[in-house]
Design a protein around this motif. Structure first.
Motif, PDB file in Angstrom:
ATOM      1  N   ARG A  19       0.831  -1.209   0.000  1.00 44.03           N
ATOM      2  CA  ARG A  19       0.000   0.000   0.000  1.00 44.03           C
ATOM      3  C   ARG A  19       0.865   1.258   0.000  1.00 44.03           C
ATOM      4  O   ARG A  19       0.561   2.247  -0.690  1.00 44.03           O
ATOM      5  CB  ARG A  19      -0.926  -0.018   1.215  1.00 44.03           C
ATOM      6  N   ARG A  22       2.366   1.692  -3.513  1.00 42.99           N
ATOM      7  CA  ARG A  22       1.365   2.198  -4.464  1.00 42.99           C
ATOM      8  C   ARG A  22       1.094   3.679  -4.235  1.00 42.99           C
ATOM      9  O   ARG A  22       1.021   4.467  -5.187  1.00 42.99           O
ATOM     10  CB  ARG A  22       0.067   1.395  -4.337  1.00 42.99           C
ATOM     11  N   LEU A  23       0.948   4.075  -2.979  1.00 37.68           N
ATOM     12  CA  LEU A  23       0.673   5.478  -2.657  1.00 37.68           C
ATOM     13  C   LEU A  23       1.834   6.369  -3.079  1.00 37.68           C
ATOM     14  O   LEU A  23       1.625   7.447  -3.654  1.00 37.68           O
ATOM     15  CB  LEU A  23       0.416   5.622  -1.158  1.00 37.68           C
ATOM     16  N   GLY A  25       3.980   5.745  -5.433  1.00 38.48           N
ATOM     17  CA  GLY A  25       4.003   5.799  -6.891  1.00 38.48           C
ATOM     18  C   GLY A  25       2.973   6.768  -7.444  1.00 38.48           C
ATOM     19  O   GLY A  25       3.248   7.528  -8.377  1.00 38.48           O
ATOM     20  N   GLN A  26       1.781   6.753  -6.858  1.00 36.61           N
ATOM     21  CA  GLN A  26       0.729   7.666  -7.304  1.00 36.61           C
ATOM     22  C   GLN A  26       1.087   9.123  -7.023  1.00 36.61           C
ATOM     23  O   GLN A  26       0.685  10.027  -7.761  1.00 36.61           O
ATOM     24  CB  GLN A  26      -0.583   7.305  -6.606  1.00 36.61           C
ATOM     25  N   SER A  27       1.866   9.350  -5.952  1.00 38.89           N
ATOM     26  CA  SER A  27       2.224  10.715  -5.555  1.00 38.89           C
ATOM     27  C   SER A  27       3.554  11.167  -6.143  1.00 38.89           C
ATOM     28  O   SER A  27       3.939  12.326  -5.968  1.00 38.89           O
ATOM     29  CB  SER A  27       2.291  10.806  -4.025  1.00 38.89           C
ATOM     30  N   GLY A  28       4.264  10.256  -6.801  1.00 39.56           N
ATOM     31  CA  GLY A  28       5.530  10.615  -7.431  1.00 39.56           C
ATOM     32  C   GLY A  28       6.711  10.673  -6.483  1.00 39.56           C
ATOM     33  O   GLY A  28       7.709  11.330  -6.783  1.00 39.56           O
ATOM     34  N   SER A 137       4.990  -1.382  -8.768  1.00 43.13           N
ATOM     35  CA  SER A 137       3.564  -1.136  -8.988  1.00 43.13           C
ATOM     36  C   SER A 137       2.730  -1.400  -7.741  1.00 43.13           C
ATOM     37  O   SER A 137       1.543  -1.058  -7.697  1.00 43.13           O
ATOM     38  CB  SER A 137       3.057  -2.027 -10.123  1.00 43.13           C
ATOM     39  N   GLY A 138       3.332  -2.036  -6.735  1.00 42.94           N
ATOM     40  CA  GLY A 138       2.592  -2.433  -5.547  1.00 42.94           C
ATOM     41  C   GLY A 138       2.103  -3.866  -5.612  1.00 42.94           C
ATOM     42  O   GLY A 138       1.544  -4.384  -4.639  1.00 42.94           O
TER      43      GLY A 138
END
Length: 236
Positions: A19, A22-23, A25-28, A137-138
């Motif tokens: 988790r 993933r977080l 990665g989404q936030s850069g 990617s998580g």
């Protein structure tokens, strides 16, 4: 060199690691996994606003399978703690970096660590048979297992030594080695380094593989003697 992370998190489960990855990665944000921070390559430094995943709380030996000489551990298990946990079964974990009292198995996997006994027993990759890994990617995947050989590509061997660039190991299956029935240490003094080096060649060419061979020059020997008072000859 020092650098401040954006945040430090202490996951306790594989799901939490996934988790967080993933977080991030989404936030850069880059993610840097950290064991004990004993590595000398700077792999645990958090640069460019990275989030540090500290594995101090994922430090359990999940299983010791003495019959098959395997152990399953979390990445935060200290190297020496694993050997001490396996000792009642007559087993130990052979890779022994100089920092084995504090370095972690996860860090050993990331750096493909070795130690004085590399000559006889190899480095970490020779003792890891399976991995649970969180990809960038998580996604959670598994490579290998308790068996020494698997069909297809050796993804476990490919991952060991990747320094966190391919993913984060969250569960590690390692091969344990039987404790030797006896051991002995021999100190030999040479007048020239060339003579010492030729002796190493002569030993190995006879098919003899010592558990470890260490070469110290005179300056180093005297420095060690000054600190340890081990009785080494100071005129060598």
């Amino acid at each position: 060199h020092t650098s401040a992370p954006r945040a430090v998190v202490f996951p306790q489960t594989t799901d939490q690691v996934a988790r967080i990855v993933r977080l991030a990665g989404q936030s850069g944000f880059p993610v840097v996994p950290r064991g004990a921070g004993t590595g000398l390559s700077g792999g645990a430094l958090a640069r460019n606003g990275a989030v540090v995943l500290a594995f101090a709380r994922m430090n359990r030996i999940l299983e010791i399978d003495a019959a098959n000489q395997r152990a399953v551990v979390q990445p935060g298990v200290v190297n020496l703690d694993l050997s001490e946990g396996a000792q009642p079964y007559g087993l130990y974990f052979a890779p022994d970096p100089s920092s084995q009292k504090s370095c972690t198995i996860g860090g050993n996997v990331a750096e493909n660590s070795g130690g004085p006994h590399t000559l006889a027993y190899g480095v970490t990759v020779n003792h890891v048979t399976g991995l649970e890994v969180v990809l960038p990617s998580g996604e959670v995947v598994e490579f290998g297992g308790k068996c020494a050989d698997h069909c297809g590509y050796d993804l476990t061997g490919f991952f060991v030594g990747s320094e966190g660039t391919l993913g984060i190991a969250t569960k590690i299956t390692v091969k344990l080695t039987r404790l030797p029935e006896a051991s002995a240490t021999l100190l030999a003094i040479f007048n020239r380094i060339e003579d010492a080096a030729n002796t190493v060649v002569a030993i190995t060419s006879e098919g003899i593989t010592p558990a470890a061979l260490e070469l110290l020059d005179g300056w180093t020997l005297r420095a060690v003697e000054a600190a340890a008072k081990a009785g080494y000859p100071l005129d060598s």
